[in-house]
Each structure stands twice: as C-alpha cells, then as structure tokens.
Write a protein that holds these residues in place. Structure first.
Motif, PDB file in Angstrom:
ATOM      1  N   UNK B 140       0.964  -1.138   0.119  1.00  0.00           N
ATOM      2  CA  UNK B 140       0.031   0.152   0.093  1.00  0.00           C
ATOM      3  C   UNK B 140       0.727   1.629  -0.265  1.00  0.00           C
ATOM      4  N   UNK B 141       1.730   0.748   0.874  1.00  0.00           N
ATOM      5  CA  UNK B 141       3.247   2.197   0.719  1.00  0.00           C
ATOM      6  C   UNK B 141       4.228   2.069  -0.855  1.00  0.00           C
ATOM      7  N   UNK B 142       3.513   1.407  -1.465  1.00  0.00           N
ATOM      8  CA  UNK B 142       4.492   1.462  -2.712  1.00  0.00           C
ATOM      9  C   UNK B 142       5.798   0.909  -2.255  1.00  0.00           C
ATOM     10  N   UNK B 143       6.065   0.000  -0.994  1.00  0.00           N
ATOM     11  CA  UNK B 143       7.830  -0.702  -0.649  1.00  0.00           C
ATOM     12  C   UNK B 143       7.348  -2.260  -1.292  1.00  0.00           C
ATOM     13  N   UNK B 144       8.721  -2.659  -1.418  1.00  0.00           N
ATOM     14  CA  UNK B 144       8.611  -4.124  -1.857  1.00  0.00           C
ATOM     15  C   UNK B 144       8.018  -5.361  -1.389  1.00  0.00           C
ATOM     16  N   UNK B 145       7.507  -5.913  -1.227  1.00  0.00           N
ATOM     17  CA  UNK B 145       6.699  -7.244  -0.327  1.00  0.00           C
ATOM     18  C   UNK B 145       6.055  -8.129  -1.263  1.00  0.00           C
ATOM     19  N   UNK B 146       6.740  -9.920  -0.759  1.00  0.00           N
ATOM     20  CA  UNK B 146       6.974 -10.488  -2.037  1.00  0.00           C
ATOM     21  C   UNK B 146       6.413 -11.883  -1.765  1.00  0.00           C
ATOM     22  N   UNK B 147       5.173 -12.044  -1.167  1.00  0.00           N
ATOM     23  CA  UNK B 147       5.083 -13.267  -0.147  1.00  0.00           C
ATOM     24  C   UNK B 147       5.264 -14.430  -2.004  1.00  0.00           C
ATOM     25  N   UNK B 148       6.541 -15.609  -0.465  1.00  0.00           N
ATOM     26  CA  UNK B 148       6.931 -17.236  -1.349  1.00  0.00           C
ATOM     27  C   UNK B 148       6.253 -18.131  -0.606  1.00  0.00           C
ATOM     28  N   UNK B 149       5.703 -18.987  -1.714  1.00  0.00           N
ATOM     29  CA  UNK B 149       5.427 -20.052  -1.285  1.00  0.00           C
ATOM     30  C   UNK B 149       6.619 -21.264  -0.668  1.00  0.00           C
ATOM     31  N   UNK B 150       5.856 -22.239  -0.254  1.00  0.00           N
ATOM     32  CA  UNK B 150       6.868 -23.679   0.509  1.00  0.00           C
ATOM     33  C   UNK B 150       8.092 -23.376  -0.469  1.00  0.00           C
ATOM     34  N   UNK B 151       8.462 -23.817  -1.269  1.00  0.00           N
ATOM     35  CA  UNK B 151       8.636 -23.818  -2.985  1.00  0.00           C
ATOM     36  C   UNK B 151       9.539 -23.537  -3.240  1.00  0.00           C
ATOM     37  N   UNK B 152       8.989 -21.736  -3.504  1.00  0.00           N
ATOM     38  CA  UNK B 152      10.106 -20.692  -3.560  1.00  0.00           C
ATOM     39  C   UNK B 152      11.123 -20.546  -2.320  1.00  0.00           C
ATOM     40  N   UNK B 153      10.829 -20.794  -1.359  1.00  0.00           N
ATOM     41  CA  UNK B 153      11.983 -20.673  -0.431  1.00  0.00           C
ATOM     42  C   UNK B 153      12.225 -22.149  -0.530  1.00  0.00           C
ATOM     43  N   UNK B 154      12.567 -23.062  -0.522  1.00  0.00           N
ATOM     44  CA  UNK B 154      13.254 -24.186  -0.881  1.00  0.00           C
ATOM     45  C   UNK B 154      14.556 -24.250  -2.238  1.00  0.00           C
ATOM     46  N   UNK B 155      14.004 -22.966  -2.778  1.00  0.00           N
ATOM     47  CA  UNK B 155      14.522 -23.047  -3.785  1.00  0.00           C
ATOM     48  C   UNK B 155      16.122 -22.177  -4.063  1.00  0.00           C
ATOM     49  N   UNK B 156      15.149 -20.787  -2.784  1.00  0.00           N
ATOM     50  CA  UNK B 156      15.958 -19.960  -2.563  1.00  0.00           C
ATOM     51  C   UNK B 156      17.348 -20.551  -1.941  1.00  0.00           C
ATOM     52  N   UNK B 157      16.640 -21.296  -0.415  1.00  0.00           N
ATOM     53  CA  UNK B 157      17.852 -21.471   0.669  1.00  0.00           C
ATOM     54  C   UNK B 157      17.803 -22.599   0.746  1.00  0.00           C
ATOM     55  N   UNK B 158      18.429 -23.235  -0.367  1.00  0.00           N
ATOM     56  CA  UNK B 158      18.536 -24.639  -0.539  1.00  0.00           C
ATOM     57  C   UNK B 158      18.598 -26.244   1.064  1.00  0.00           C
ATOM     58  N   UNK B 159      19.692 -24.629   1.487  1.00  0.00           N
ATOM     59  CA  UNK B 159      20.088 -25.233   2.701  1.00  0.00           C
ATOM     60  C   UNK B 159      18.737 -25.966   4.234  1.00  0.00           C
ATOM     61  N   UNK B 160      18.200 -24.488   3.934  1.00  0.00           N
ATOM     62  CA  UNK B 160      16.773 -25.616   4.887  1.00  0.00           C
ATOM     63  C   UNK B 160      16.485 -26.213   5.001  1.00  0.00           C
ATOM     64  N   UNK B 161      16.263 -27.094   6.156  1.00  0.00           N
ATOM     65  CA  UNK B 161      15.200 -28.113   6.372  1.00  0.00           C
ATOM     66  C   UNK B 161      13.681 -28.147   6.429  1.00  0.00           C
ATOM     67  N   UNK B 162      13.382 -28.392   5.220  1.00  0.00           N
ATOM     68  CA  UNK B 162      12.122 -27.802   4.987  1.00  0.00           C
ATOM     69  C   UNK B 162      11.297 -29.825   4.814  1.00  0.00           C
ATOM     70  N   UNK B 163      11.940 -30.810   5.675  1.00  0.00           N
ATOM     71  CA  UNK B 163      11.112 -31.819   5.871  1.00  0.00           C
ATOM     72  C   UNK B 163       9.430 -31.121   7.282  1.00  0.00           C
ATOM     73  N   UNK B 164       8.459 -31.666   7.085  1.00  0.00           N
ATOM     74  CA  UNK B 164       7.695 -31.702   7.836  1.00  0.00           C
ATOM     75  C   UNK B 164       7.610 -32.029   8.854  1.00  0.00           C
ATOM     76  N   UNK B 165       8.553 -32.998   8.720  1.00  0.00           N
ATOM     77  CA  UNK B 165       9.388 -33.374  10.696  1.00  0.00           C
ATOM     78  C   UNK B 165      10.192 -32.408  11.099  1.00  0.00           C
ATOM     79  N   UNK B 166      10.339 -31.048  10.845  1.00  0.00           N
ATOM     80  CA  UNK B 166      11.461 -30.356  11.044  1.00  0.00           C
ATOM     81  C   UNK B 166      11.019 -29.638  12.290  1.00  0.00           C
ATOM     82  N   UNK B 167      11.869 -29.758  13.108  1.00  0.00           N
ATOM     83  CA  UNK B 167      11.428 -28.809  14.337  1.00  0.00           C
ATOM     84  C   UNK B 167      10.676 -27.937  14.607  1.00  0.00           C
ATOM     85  N   UNK B 168      11.156 -26.864  12.839  1.00  0.00           N
ATOM     86  CA  UNK B 168      10.026 -25.710  13.353  1.00  0.00           C
ATOM     87  C   UNK B 168       9.900 -25.690  11.292  1.00  0.00           C
ATOM     88  N   UNK B 169       8.972 -26.281  11.204  1.00  0.00           N
ATOM     89  CA  UNK B 169       8.282 -26.924   9.692  1.00  0.00           C
ATOM     90  C   UNK B 169       8.381 -25.566   9.026  1.00  0.00           C
TER      91      UNK B 169
END
Ligand SMILES: Cc1cc2nc3c(=O)[nH]c(=O)nc-3n(C[C@H](O)[C@H](O)[C@H](O)COP(=O)(O)OP(=O)(O)OC[C@H]3O[C@@H](n4cnc5c(N)ncnc54)[C@H](O)[C@@H]3O)c2cc1C
Ligand SMILES: [Zn+2]
Lengths: 81, 418
Positions: B140-169
């Motif tokens: 609304x104030x013209x500042x960039x913000x992009x909501x990312x899906x789970x897959x997009x996050x996994x692609x951006x940071x491949x080293x993240x623990x993306x498992x469903x059983x992760x401590x912080x899914x």
C-alpha cells in the motif's frame, strides 16, 4: 551468567528468573494520570546500582527485590517482596 | 579530500601507493561549536554530515568517548531492510533504504551495501497470515514485499530443513529483495571522511561527563578533554542514552540491555540471502569473508556491561541449526555484545528534550543500523531547523504521554520489543 541467591530456594541460575521492572516504576492506584505515565514510561536507567523486581519464574515463582549493578553485574542483595 | 577512484588507484601504483592520506583529521576540541553531536557511531557521524551537507553548517563537532564506530555500529549484524508493519516505521525505513542504495556513490566510500534479499520465514498458518498482512501494508505504501510459497523458499535457500518433521516446519515466507547487508565499519568511516571534508571536527577519546546550562538552556558539554561550548547539543549515544540524558537530569522511556551476536569460521558461499523468521528470534546471514553471522534475542534485563550470557547464544544457535542443519558442522569463532537502547514501544525517539537546545536521537533498540542514513538526515533537519523531518514526526518523546506509541510488536510498555 548471573547466579541469584533466591531467599526461598537458594543459589540458582539466572535463566530461572525473569526481570520485571525497577522498584521506582511500580504504578500505584493513588497516582495521578501524569504520575502514572511518568512512572510507567521513564527510567533512571543508571550505569550503576539500581533496585529491580525479578520473579523466580521457573522456581518458587515468588517476587524478589534485587539490588544489582548494571555494569559489573554484581548482586548486592536479594530480598523477598 | 582526494577522491577515491580506480584512476587514483592506478596513479598511486606508479608512486608505490604512497599517496594515501588519513581519511579524517584527528581534531582537537575548539572552544565552542554551533552544534556538538555526542556519539561517533554511524548515526552521529551521519547527522554531522547531513548538517554540513544539507543545512550549510560548518562549525560542528562529533565527540566520541572511544573510537568512532566502536559502539553498536561496529557490533551489529548489519541487516538492512524497510519491511516493518507500521506505516510510520516502514515509511521512515524506506527513506533510509533509498539512501543506502546510493550511499557508496554519495560518500565516495564503498560501504559494500549488498541487496541480497531479506527473507522472513513463516512456520504456521498464523505466521503466513501475518506475513501476508505485513506485505499488503507495505505494498500500500509502494514498498516491495513478495509472499513466497514453500517451494519458492526451498529453492531460494536450499540448505533449509524443509521436512514436515522439522523442528520448525517451514510453510513459506516473505522477502524484501532490496534488503540485505552492508559493511558496518565502512559506514562509520565513510560518513566520518565525508563529514570531515565538509569541515566537521571528529574528536575521539573524549567522553561527555556533564552539561553546562544557563537559564534553562544548554550552553555546552563537560568532557574528559575539557569544556566545549555549543549552541545546540545532540545526544546520539545508542545504549548510553539513559546515562547521558541522566547527566542533564532527564529520565527517558529507554532501558539499556545487552544484545549479542556471533560468527562462525569462514566457509564457501552457502547462504546468499538474509534469513529471519516470523516466529523465532534468530537471524542468519553470510558475511563477505564467509563467516555465518548470527544474532537473536537481547538478554532481557538492564545492563551496560557489553558482555552477554551464554544461554542466549545457545538458544540462538539451537534455532539456527534447526533451520539450517548444515550449520551444526561449523565452529563458532567469536561472540560479542553491544548495549542497546530499548525504548518502551520498540520505536526510535528523534526529539527535542525538555532542556532548550538539547536533543535526543535514540531508542533504536537493536534495529538502528538500517536506519543510519535516514536517522542522520532526520536528526540533522531537527537540529538545524527545530522542525522534525516529516517522516520522523511520529518519533517525538511526547508520544508516550499522548498514547500515540508506535508499537510494532504490540506488547505494551515494555523495553523488550523488537
Ligand atoms: C549485536 C547487535 C546486533 C545488531 N544487529 C542489527 C541489525 O542486524 N540491523 C540493524 O538495523 N540494527 C542492528 N543493531 C542495532 C544497531 O547496531 C544500533 O541501533 C545502531 O548501531 C545505533 O547506532 P549508533 O550509531 O547511534 O550507535 P553506536 O555505534 O553505539 O554509537 C554511539 C556512540 O556513542 C558513544 N558514546 C556513548 N556515551 C558517550 C559519551 N558520554 N560521550 C561521548 N560519546 C559517547 C559510544 O562510544 C558510541 O561510539 C544491532 C545491535 C547489536 C548490539
Ligand atoms: Zn525461588
């Protein structure tokens, strides 16, 4: 880490305790709105000794008054309150 | 001041690089100045620079108790972004972010601003809802913000623990691609050099120990190097705000607390964005030298010690390893701490004080590095004209009495908000 000598439980690790606020920032019912605002929102924040309310949250859960030095972390006294 | 350039470097090569000059003079205090800034961190130096550059003042001193940039400027984890939820915050930080984008050119000093993206992870439906809401407020104030899906996050940071059983899914995230990191020391040095070139005196090893006043007005400062007269005095001392304001008999809605950070041994590039989280308090980035820089919560009790507690480090490390398991193989090589000026709504104070001629820039909590250029610009305007910068008008000290706090974390009158 600080070791705080709880008057109820004895010496315990600081992680068991929670800092609440300074003694002089307790708002009482008798205060005017202006006094209450100043008490709630301002602090002496000294680079030295102050008296603080802490709670032994993960122990006896009692409130404690601690006189503590904010640069050396020395604890002068821990008393029930 | 001779300009830094590739050509000057080449020319210097012919004369064995013997042309280098100190980047700023080691000034001796004069008897008096139009404006004395207390505190030679990024904010104080930027303020002096913009006072000279935008307001034409020439008789300015920055008084620093130790060496410039040795406070929180040189201790922070250098995350720069503007994606706050509250409009008074994001509009102000966006002004600052735009200044970051041009800072190296403006100062003729490479501050290594690296817009590698500032990513917030969402770990639950409620996290994702809050990130979406924040993103909408920013859009609304013209500042960039992009909501990312789970897959997009996994692609951006491949080293993240993306498992469903992760401590912080991880369910997704929100990124500000223009956010990133910068070289903290260079920011202090760049502003110091540019301010010095405009005639600002930078006085190091000079601690302010008191104020001189006459008729309810400040007339100067007492220092460890003698008294210095001043028409106006600007406090800009970060974690020492409470102590220095106390020298003028003023109590502030600020409490000093310790914030720690630590860094691992340097490794090859493994994380090329800044990772933060909507639920956890752990932020991860990789420095240009290769070390993984990590930070977390403050120690959450008042302290000026610049020395933190081990349990905080352990908690931050545990969260970071849960998010990026590969970090468990790295050794921590250094940890340190700074004294932060925790304000009672988590937002800064850029304001006149109840003593004529005395001003405060503080309460940046542990988020003020990203503000450095904007903070200097706004504070310079207030000091020069007495009128707040429009984007900093909400940061007055009177907001607490008026009930107009800017409480990003929504936690009320506590000095532990972000
Ligand atoms: C561990 C840590 C991590 C952080 N991470 C981030 C981050 O990732 N992103 C972000 O945006 N912010 C971060 N911050 C916050 C940020 O560092 C601060 O908000 C910001 O640096 C404050 O800027 P400054 O220039 O005013 O402070 P400082 O650099 O601390 O400057 C204040 C100066 O005042 C001097 N001074 C104090 N008292 C006196 C006196 N009596 N007389 C003379 N001089 C005096 C001090 O020596 C100091 O040099 C972090 C802070 C810490 C401690
Ligand atoms: Zn107890």
């Amino acid at each position: 880490m600080l070791r705080i000598d709880c008057p109820h439980c004895g010496p315990r690790a600081q992680v068991e305790f929670t800092y609440e606020r300074t003694r002089d920032s307790i708002v009482t019912l008798a205060m005017t709105p202006n006094e209450a605002m100043n008490t709630l929102y301002s602090r002496a924040n000294p680079r030295g000794w102050d008296e603080e309310l802490w709670r032994h949250s993960y122990g006896c859960r009692q409130w404690l008054l601690i006189r503590r030095h904010r640069t050396t972390h020395a604890i002068d006294s821990v008393t029930p309150c | 001041m001779s300009r830094y350039s590739a050509l000057a470097l080449l020319r210097g090569a012919l004369t064995g690089q013997r042309h280098w000059q100190p980047a700023w003079r080691d000034a001796v205090p004069k008897k008096s100045y139009d404006v004395v800034i207390i505190g030679g961190g990024g904010h104080g130096l930027a303020t002096a620079y913009y006072l000279a550059r935008h307001h034409g003042l020439r008789n300015i001193a920055v008084v620093e108790k130790s060496w410039i940039g040795g406070g929180n400027t040189g201790r922070n984890t250098t995350i720069v972004r503007s994606n706050y939820r509250q409009a008074p915050l994001h509009n102000f930080f966006e002004m600052a972010l735009k200044l970051w984008e041009g800072m190296s050119d403006d100062l003729n000093f490479n501050v290594m601003f690296s817009p590698r993206g500032a990513l917030f992870l969402g770990h639950s439906d409620s996290d994702m809802r809050q990130l979406a809401e924040r993103g909408d407020a920013l859009a609304c104030d013209g500042i960039d913000a992009e909501l990312l899906s789970r897959d997009q996050v996994a692609k951006l940071v491949p080293l993240l623990d993306m498992a469903d059983t992760a401590r912080f899914p991880i369910q997704g995230g929100m990124i500000q691609r223009r956010g990133g990191t910068a070289r903290h020391d260079a920011v202090a040095w760049g502003y110091a050099r540019a301010a010095d070139a405009l005639g600002v005196d930078i006085i190091q090893n000079c601690e302010v120990t008191g104020f001189s006043m006459a008729g309810g007005r400040v007339t100067g400062v007492e220092t460890t190097r003698g008294p210095i007269g001043a028409d106006k005095v600007g406090i800009c001392v970060a974690g020492n705000s409470g102590h220095v304001a106390g020298l003028a008999g003023i109590r502030l809605p600020i409490e000093a607390q310790t914030l720690q950070a630590f860094v691992t041994e340097p490794v090859k590039p493994m994380i090329d964005t800044v990772i933060m989280s909507q639920s956890l308090h752990c932020y991860i980035s990789q420095s240009d030298k290769g070390g993984i820089v990590l930070g977390g919560d403050p120690d959450q009790f008042p302290s000026y010690a610049q020395r933190g507690l081990a349990p905080r480090l352990e908690k931050t490390a545990a969260e970071a390893i849960a998010l990026v398991p590969a970090l468990s193989r790295l050794r921590m090589v250094r940890c340190w701490s700074g004294t932060t000026d925790m304000s009672f709504d988590g937002s800064p104070i850029i304001s006149a004080l109840p003593v004529d001629g005395l001003y405060l820039n503080g309460g940046w909590c542990y988020g003020g590095f990203k503000a450095t250029p904007g903070s200097g610009l706004a504070y310079a305007q207030l000091l020069a004209t007495g009128v707040p910068h429009p984007l900093a008008a909400g940061f007055g000290l009177d907001r607490f009495a008026r009930g107009a706090t800017i409480d990003e974390a929504g936690v009320g009158p506590w000095p532990q908000a972000r």
